[in-house]
Design an enzyme around this catalytic site. Structure first.
Site, PDB file in Angstrom:
ATOM      1  N   HIS A   1       0.782  -1.042  -0.091  1.00  0.00           N
ATOM      2  CA  HIS A   1      -0.174  -0.298  -0.050  1.00  0.00           C
ATOM      3  C   HIS A   1       0.543   1.242  -0.018  1.00  0.00           C
ATOM      4  O   HIS A   1       1.873   1.266   0.509  1.00  0.00           O
ATOM      5  CB  HIS A   1      -1.095   0.238   0.949  1.00  0.00           C
TER       6      HIS A   1
ATOM      7  N   ASP B   1      -7.822  -5.989   0.274  1.00  0.00           N
ATOM      8  CA  ASP B   1      -8.301  -6.944  -1.059  1.00  0.00           C
ATOM      9  C   ASP B   1      -7.897  -7.748  -1.220  1.00  0.00           C
ATOM     10  O   ASP B   1      -8.523  -8.610  -1.449  1.00  0.00           O
ATOM     11  CB  ASP B   1      -7.532  -5.525  -2.456  1.00  0.00           C
TER      12      ASP B   1
HETATM   13  N1  CMC Z   1       4.051  -7.980  -5.119  1.00  0.00           N
HETATM   14  C1  CMC Z   1       5.650  -7.531  -5.305  1.00  0.00           C
HETATM   15  N2  CMC Z   1       5.883  -6.006  -4.882  1.00  0.00           N
HETATM   16  C2  CMC Z   1       5.672  -5.214  -4.842  1.00  0.00           C
HETATM   17  C3  CMC Z   1       3.921  -5.191  -4.270  1.00  0.00           C
HETATM   18  C4  CMC Z   1       3.230  -6.377  -4.279  1.00  0.00           C
HETATM   19  N3  CMC Z   1       2.067  -6.743  -4.304  1.00  0.00           N
HETATM   20  N4  CMC Z   1       4.228  -3.973  -3.955  1.00  0.00           N
HETATM   21  C5  CMC Z   1       5.494  -3.049  -3.849  1.00  0.00           C
HETATM   22  N5  CMC Z   1       6.135  -3.773  -3.975  1.00  0.00           N
HETATM   23  C6  CMC Z   1       7.086  -3.615  -4.414  1.00  0.00           C
HETATM   24  C7  CMC Z   1       7.545  -2.673  -5.448  1.00  0.00           C
HETATM   25  O1  CMC Z   1       8.313  -3.571  -6.249  1.00  0.00           O
HETATM   26  C8  CMC Z   1       9.180  -1.909  -5.520  1.00  0.00           C
HETATM   27  O2  CMC Z   1      10.168  -2.783  -4.806  1.00  0.00           O
HETATM   28  P1  CMC Z   1      11.573  -2.088  -5.681  1.00  0.00           P
HETATM   29  O3  CMC Z   1      11.283  -0.893  -4.593  1.00  0.00           O
HETATM   30  O4  CMC Z   1      12.905  -2.940  -5.381  1.00  0.00           O
HETATM   31  O5  CMC Z   1      11.455  -1.366  -6.816  1.00  0.00           O
HETATM   32  C9  CMC Z   1       8.711  -1.227  -4.042  1.00  0.00           C
HETATM   33  O6  CMC Z   1       7.711  -2.226  -3.382  1.00  0.00           O
HETATM   34  C10 CMC Z   1       7.750  -0.592  -3.453  1.00  0.00           C
HETATM   35  O7  CMC Z   1       6.187  -0.188  -4.771  1.00  0.00           O
HETATM   36  P2  CMC Z   1       5.499   0.811  -6.178  1.00  0.00           P
HETATM   37  O8  CMC Z   1       5.057  -0.057  -6.427  1.00  0.00           O
HETATM   38  O9  CMC Z   1       6.571   2.099  -5.640  1.00  0.00           O
HETATM   39  O10 CMC Z   1       4.841   1.401  -4.097  1.00  0.00           O
HETATM   40  P3  CMC Z   1       3.803   2.371  -4.511  1.00  0.00           P
HETATM   41  O11 CMC Z   1       3.648   3.117  -3.307  1.00  0.00           O
HETATM   42  O12 CMC Z   1       3.900   3.477  -5.512  1.00  0.00           O
HETATM   43  O13 CMC Z   1       2.427   1.040  -4.705  1.00  0.00           O
HETATM   44  C11 CMC Z   1       0.073   0.375  -5.123  1.00  0.00           C
HETATM   45  C12 CMC Z   1       1.664   0.933  -3.416  1.00  0.00           C
HETATM   46  C13 CMC Z   1      -0.448  -0.584  -3.255  1.00  0.00           C
HETATM   47  C14 CMC Z   1      -0.209   0.204  -6.227  1.00  0.00           C
HETATM   48  C15 CMC Z   1       1.594  -1.530  -5.177  1.00  0.00           C
HETATM   49  O14 CMC Z   1       2.025  -1.908  -3.395  1.00  0.00           O
HETATM   50  C16 CMC Z   1       0.752  -2.776  -5.876  1.00  0.00           C
HETATM   51  O15 CMC Z   1       0.982  -2.114  -6.677  1.00  0.00           O
HETATM   52  N6  CMC Z   1       0.053  -3.417  -4.769  1.00  0.00           N
HETATM   53  C17 CMC Z   1      -0.742  -4.378  -5.686  1.00  0.00           C
HETATM   54  C18 CMC Z   1      -1.788  -4.371  -5.611  1.00  0.00           C
HETATM   55  C19 CMC Z   1      -3.123  -3.741  -4.918  1.00  0.00           C
HETATM   56  O16 CMC Z   1      -3.192  -4.485  -4.067  1.00  0.00           O
HETATM   57  N7  CMC Z   1      -3.486  -2.323  -4.467  1.00  0.00           N
HETATM   58  C20 CMC Z   1      -4.547  -3.004  -3.563  1.00  0.00           C
HETATM   59  C21 CMC Z   1      -4.176  -0.993  -3.032  1.00  0.00           C
HETATM   60  S1  CMC Z   1      -5.217  -0.983  -1.093  1.00  0.00           S
HETATM   61  C22 CMC Z   1      -6.662  -1.000  -1.715  1.00  0.00           C
HETATM   62  C23 CMC Z   1      -6.898   0.847  -2.432  1.00  0.00           C
HETATM   63  O17 CMC Z   1      -6.650   1.693  -1.805  1.00  0.00           O
HETATM   64  O18 CMC Z   1      -7.702   0.528  -3.500  1.00  0.00           O
END
Ligand code: CMC
Length: 430
Positions: free
Chosen positions: A306, A364
């Site tokens: 998140h 989720d």
């Molecule tokens: N699985 C594997 N690796 C992950 C995941 C994951 N679900 N989420 C983040 N990472 C890694 C990512 O690869 C990155 O690694 P590095 O620093 O080595 O490049 C690091 O963690 C930080 O990730 P980010 O994408 O920069 O983080 P963000 O804050 O931009 O993204 C997120 C947050 C929710 C979009 C992301 O965690 C994700 O895609 N999760 C899966 C989708 C999900 O479950 N979304 C629902 C969010 S809660 C409900 C809502 O509010 O809508």
């Protein structure tokens, strides 16, 4: 509000910028005058360090895993209240008195029907259309049906539009479901509570009596509470940005629904269930964990991570409990998806990759299993999220419109394209 100032050295110039303090949480540096003083913008794609507005509605402490609506912890609201009480709280700022609650429930219940012409509108869609596509279109279309509540400068019309959307969203969502399964639309029943009415509109058929299961209805109501608002997330910011231009509230909420649909946001509940199905059995989990950790593989563990929570999402804990209650009520003892989910969660919570990156299960992760057990098809999951989030979007939209300092949202950019150049006639281009 402003307590102190911060000093920055930008482009060799010392700049003094005011610092604003909130009631809790980090203070903010007000950079509104930065461009005037330095000729520079700030750069923060993804808004990781940028507060786009002031708000009194919802507070999140992502490090501690805290979520408060108008100061009240989500756990207490979910345990003791109902969804319409949370709606009242988000909209008006205080918990309702018994009279206010009864009046609010009555007003919502009396606005559940949609214009009969909406039925025709629905019939223009293909039966296999994704219900979120239907939601984006039909909620946007409400502005074509309810002209008398689109004048945003009139507080009465703003309130009527707000009530209409909270009241009609379950009806529209249930219509999207019924249309996709080829069954007749079911009219709302005003003697049922909000969640029970939604179950009735989704699952009853004209040929037999439908009895709402109170355990499922209470669970669904709690799911609605958990999704009601989440401060300045992508879809809420979309609603605010759309609304900042003066667009009507129905159009703004349709924009929010469009944004919510993405798999990184509300679409994650659908994606999480699809992922659990794809993993299929506990034996396959290590392969998927390895894929999630592989930088060259786009696969991510859906329902994990998140932007704000770097701790267990407090909503996920309640969701997990609700999931077990629903499965118990329905007598589902051995659900292979649940086995995969429990084991995946256990492994991810102890794997150094997930621990170091603070990737915890989010709301989720368990909502998909719960909604599937209740009988909802996978493509309805994000629709249910949209239904519940509508009140949050509306409360945030109203707060913005009612802020005397409100201006159109207009971010700036770092331009990296070609510098100025002269037009070349077609015949001279190679
Ligand atoms: N699985 C594997 N690796 C992950 C995941 C994951 N679900 N989420 C983040 N990472 C890694 C990512 O690869 C990155 O690694 P590095 O620093 O080595 O490049 C690091 O963690 C930080 O990730 P980010 O994408 O920069 O983080 P963000 O804050 O931009 O993204 C997120 C947050 C929710 C979009 C992301 O965690 C994700 O895609 N999760 C899966 C989708 C999900 O479950 N979304 C629902 C969010 S809660 C409900 C809502 O509010 O809508």
């Amino acid at each position: 509000m402003s307590s102190s100032s911060g000093n920055l050295k930008v482009g060799g110039k010392d700049v003094e910028l005011p610092v604003k303090d909130g009631t809790i949480g980090p203070s903010v540096v007000d950079i509104g005058k930065l461009y005037g003083q330095t000729g520079m913008f700030t750069y923060d794609p993804g808004f990781t360090s940028t507060a786009a507005c002031e708000s009194k509605i919802t507070y999140i402490d992502g490090d501690e895993g805290i979520l408060l609506h108008r100061g009240y912890p989500i756990e207490q609201l979910a345990e003791h209240g109902d969804f319409l009480e949370t709606c009242y709280l988000l909209l008006f700022g205080e918990l309702p008195t018994p009279t206010q609650k009864a009046d609010f429930d009555h007003r919502i219940t009396r606005h559940t029907m949609v214009h009969e012409q909406m039925m025709r509108f629905f019939q223009g869609f293909r039966r296999d259309a994704h219900p979120m596509a239907v939601m984006v279109a039909s909620v946007g279309a409400l502005s074509a049906f309810y002209h008398d509540s689109t004048d945003i400068s009139d507080p009465h019309q703003r309130m009527v539009a707000s009530m209409r959307m909270i009241a009609k969203m379950p009806t529209i969502a249930a219509m999207a479901h019924k249309y996709s399964v080829g069954q007749p639309f079911v009219y709302p029943k005003n003697d049922l509570d909000y969640a029970s009415n939604f179950l009735h509109m989704c699952f009853s058929v004209p040929c037999e009596e439908y009895k709402v299961n109170p355990v499922l209805s209470r669970a669904l109501d709690r799911i609605f509470i958990l999704h009601a608002d989440h401060e300045q997330n992508a879809s809420t910011s979309t609603v605010r940005l759309a609304g900042s231009s003066g667009a009507n509230p129905f159009a703004c909420i349709a924009a929010g629904i469009a944004c919510l649909w993405g798999p990184a946001h509300g679409g994650a509940n659908e994606a999480a269930l699809q992922m659990l199905q794809e993993i299929g059995s506990v034996d396959n989990i290590p392969k998927y964990i390895a894929k999630a950790k592989d930088k060259n593989d786009p696969f991510r563990l859906m329902g994990f991570g998140h932007r704000v929570y770097k701790n267990y999402d407090p909503r996920a804990k309640i969701m997990q409990k609700t999931c077990h209650e629903v499965l118990k009520e329905l007598g589902i003892k051995d659900d292979p998806l649940l086995d995969v989910a429990v084991e995946l969660e256990r492994i991810a919570l102890s794997d150094p990759y997930f621990v170091e990156k603070k990737l915890y299960p989010n709301i989720d992760f368990y909502s998909g299993i719960t909604l599937k057990a209740m009988g909802f098809s996978t493509d309805m999951f994000t629709v249910l999220f949209a239904l519940a989030r509508t009140v949050g979007w509306i409360a945030q939209w109203k707060e913005m419109i009612e802020d005397p300092g409100q201006r159109i949202g207009r971010p700036r950019q770092l331009y990296t394209g070609s510098p100025k150049r002269d037009y070349i006639a077609m015949a001279q281009r190679k």
